[in-house]
Design a protein around this motif. Structure first.
Motif, PDB file in Angstrom:
ATOM      1  N   THR A 150       1.146  -1.455  -0.087  1.00 53.02           N
ATOM      2  CA  THR A 150       0.064   0.280  -0.190  1.00 53.02           C
ATOM      3  C   THR A 150       1.123   1.386  -0.169  1.00 53.02           C
ATOM      4  OG1 THR A 150      -2.522  -0.971   1.252  1.00 53.02           O
ATOM      5  CG2 THR A 150      -1.576   1.317   1.411  1.00 53.02           C
ATOM      6  N   GLY A 167      -2.161  -3.194  -1.592  1.00 54.43           N
ATOM      7  CA  GLY A 167      -2.435  -2.603  -3.095  1.00 54.43           C
ATOM      8  C   GLY A 167      -3.238  -1.558  -2.844  1.00 54.43           C
ATOM      9  N   GLY A 183     -10.142  -1.125   1.305  1.00 57.21           N
ATOM     10  CA  GLY A 183      -9.883  -2.664   0.796  1.00 57.21           C
ATOM     11  C   GLY A 183     -10.101  -3.484   0.993  1.00 57.21           C
ATOM     12  N   GLY A 223      -7.000  -3.543  -7.061  1.00 57.22           N
ATOM     13  CA  GLY A 223      -7.183  -2.322  -5.501  1.00 57.22           C
ATOM     14  C   GLY A 223      -7.867  -1.285  -5.437  1.00 57.22           C
ATOM     15  N   ARG A 240     -12.471  -3.182  -2.922  1.00 56.96           N
ATOM     16  CA  ARG A 240     -11.453  -3.534  -3.944  1.00 56.96           C
ATOM     17  C   ARG A 240     -12.332  -3.820  -4.645  1.00 56.96           C
ATOM     18  NH1 ARG A 240      -6.970  -4.829  -1.019  1.00 56.96           N
ATOM     19  NH2 ARG A 240      -5.690  -5.593  -3.321  1.00 56.96           N
ATOM     20  N   ALA A 245      -9.231  -1.129  -9.849  1.00 51.96           N
ATOM     21  CA  ALA A 245      -9.215  -0.520  -8.893  1.00 51.96           C
ATOM     22  C   ALA A 245     -10.819   0.453  -8.417  1.00 51.96           C
ATOM     23  CB  ALA A 245      -8.226   0.472  -8.884  1.00 51.96           C
TER      24      ALA A 245
END
Length: 366
Positions: A150, A167, A183, A223, A240, A245
């Motif tokens: 992260t 992530g 996430g 992510g 996520r 993403a």
């Protein structure tokens, strides 16, 4: 922090009246403010006459333009051309922030590959995973956890108990309130055959037959990407993405208990109020305001500058700039007419009953 009235006025880019040397020790509602003494006093938030009527002579206050401080017997006042904006600056000046001591607490668990920039403060029992990067001046409260890989920018404030998964990428000046989760896996499942949900979507409610079905997880490989100056409220959740993403644009403010599902895209400078829920793969434009308990169905597009009133339920695309309300969502003026018509229904029912009686009597006579 202690400022004089003059210093505070300059910091707020506002006009000061009266004794500019009086020290300001804090802020309070007008009814709670005592007259300022030799050591100064609290500043009353009296930005409308109905509040100013509660002021005690000799106190200090923030007033709206056009109000007369002498009429209230004040020692000093600051005039606010836009009161709530001045209030934002004032509260920022006096907010001590959370109690996170400088340095890294000895109980924190930090992977050797993690990189913490200069000035980072890490509280007790924090867990930071492998290959994490934390920017300059970040503050991380007790019992927070940050997953591997992260990236969090400069000036972040992560309150106690926050969970940030692996992530996740966040910009500068991120604020995350206690208990928020960023996430977590998206709520994505599939059945080997067509599911009952897929069937009723296709048939709009008709079921051919009901049979056993078992759900298989679709894993979340994407992510979460968060822009600069984003704030995330207590116990809010951002899932996520499945492949790409989930994204939250710069400057967006997210209230407590908001749910943002997998693959959602939220634009810049949005305001998402408490208990808003946005289902998977929906796209929210820039500067959108979703009031409390607004629900957005999956795969919906909401245009920029849309404002949705409280408890609105959005099932279809909303054009940019529209103001909507109700379940299902319609233009606000349309919803108001609907509500007026509903209030008239009992009277219409009575009139219809009387009309039926009159027709019946006429038929009987005929």
């Amino acid at each position: 922090m202690v400022l004089t009235m003059g210093e505070l006025a300059r910091a707020l880019d506002a006009q000061c009246w009266g004794d500019a040397t009086i020290r300001v020790t804090g802020a309070a509602e007008p009814s709670a403010v005592e007259p300022a003494g030799p050591q100064g006093g609290q500043l009353a938030m009296a930005m409308a006459p109905k509040y100013a009527d509660q002021l005690r002579p000799g106190s200090i206050a923030i007033l709206a333009q056009g109000m007369d401080p002498a009429a209230y017997g004040l020692k000093a006042a600051i005039f606010a051309p836009r009161p709530r904006l001045v209030m934002a600056g004032l509260t920022r000046a006096f907010d001590p922030g959370p109690d996170i001591a400088p340095g890294i607490h000895p109980t924190a668990v930090i992977d050797p590959t993690a990189q913490l920039a200069e000035g980072a403060a890490v509280g007790p029992f924090v867990v930071i995973g492998a290959d994490v990067a934390i920017g300059l001046g970040a503050r991380i409260g007790a019992h927070a956890s940050i997953g591997r890989g992260t990236r969090i920018g400069q000036g972040a404030l992560i309150h106690p108990g926050v969970r940030i998964g692996h992530g996740v990428t966040a910009g500068d000046r991120l604020i995350v309130q206690p208990g928020a989760v960023i996430g977590g896996d998206g709520f994505s499942f599939v059945t080997p055959e067509e599911s009952g949900i897929e069937e009723i979507r296709r048939t709009l409610g008709t079921r051919a037959d009901i049979r056993q079905q078992h759900w298989t997880r679709i894993h979340s490989l994407g992510g979460v990407e968060i822009g600069d100056d984003v704030e995330i409220g207590a116990n809010a959740t951002i899932d996520r993405g499945t492949i790409r993403a989930t994204r939250v644009g710069r400057g967006t403010k997210i209230d407590n208990l908001v749910m943002i599902a997998h693959n959602v895209v939220v634009g810049s400078d949005c305001l998402l109020c408490s208990q808003v829920g946005i289902a998977g793969s929906s796209v929210i434009g820039d500067r959108v305001v979703l009031a409390g308990q607004v629900g957005v169905s999956d795969n919906i597009q909401v245009g920029s500058d849309v404002i949705a009133g409280g408890a609105t339920k959005i099932y279809s695309r909303v054009p940019a700039g529209r103001v909507i309300l109700g379940n299902p969502a319609v233009k606000m003026e349309t919803q108001m007419e609907i509500q007026k018509a509903m209030r008239r229904l009992p009277r219409f029912a009575q009139q219809l009953s009387k009309l039926q009686e009159s027709v019946t009597r006429l038929l009987e006579k005929g």
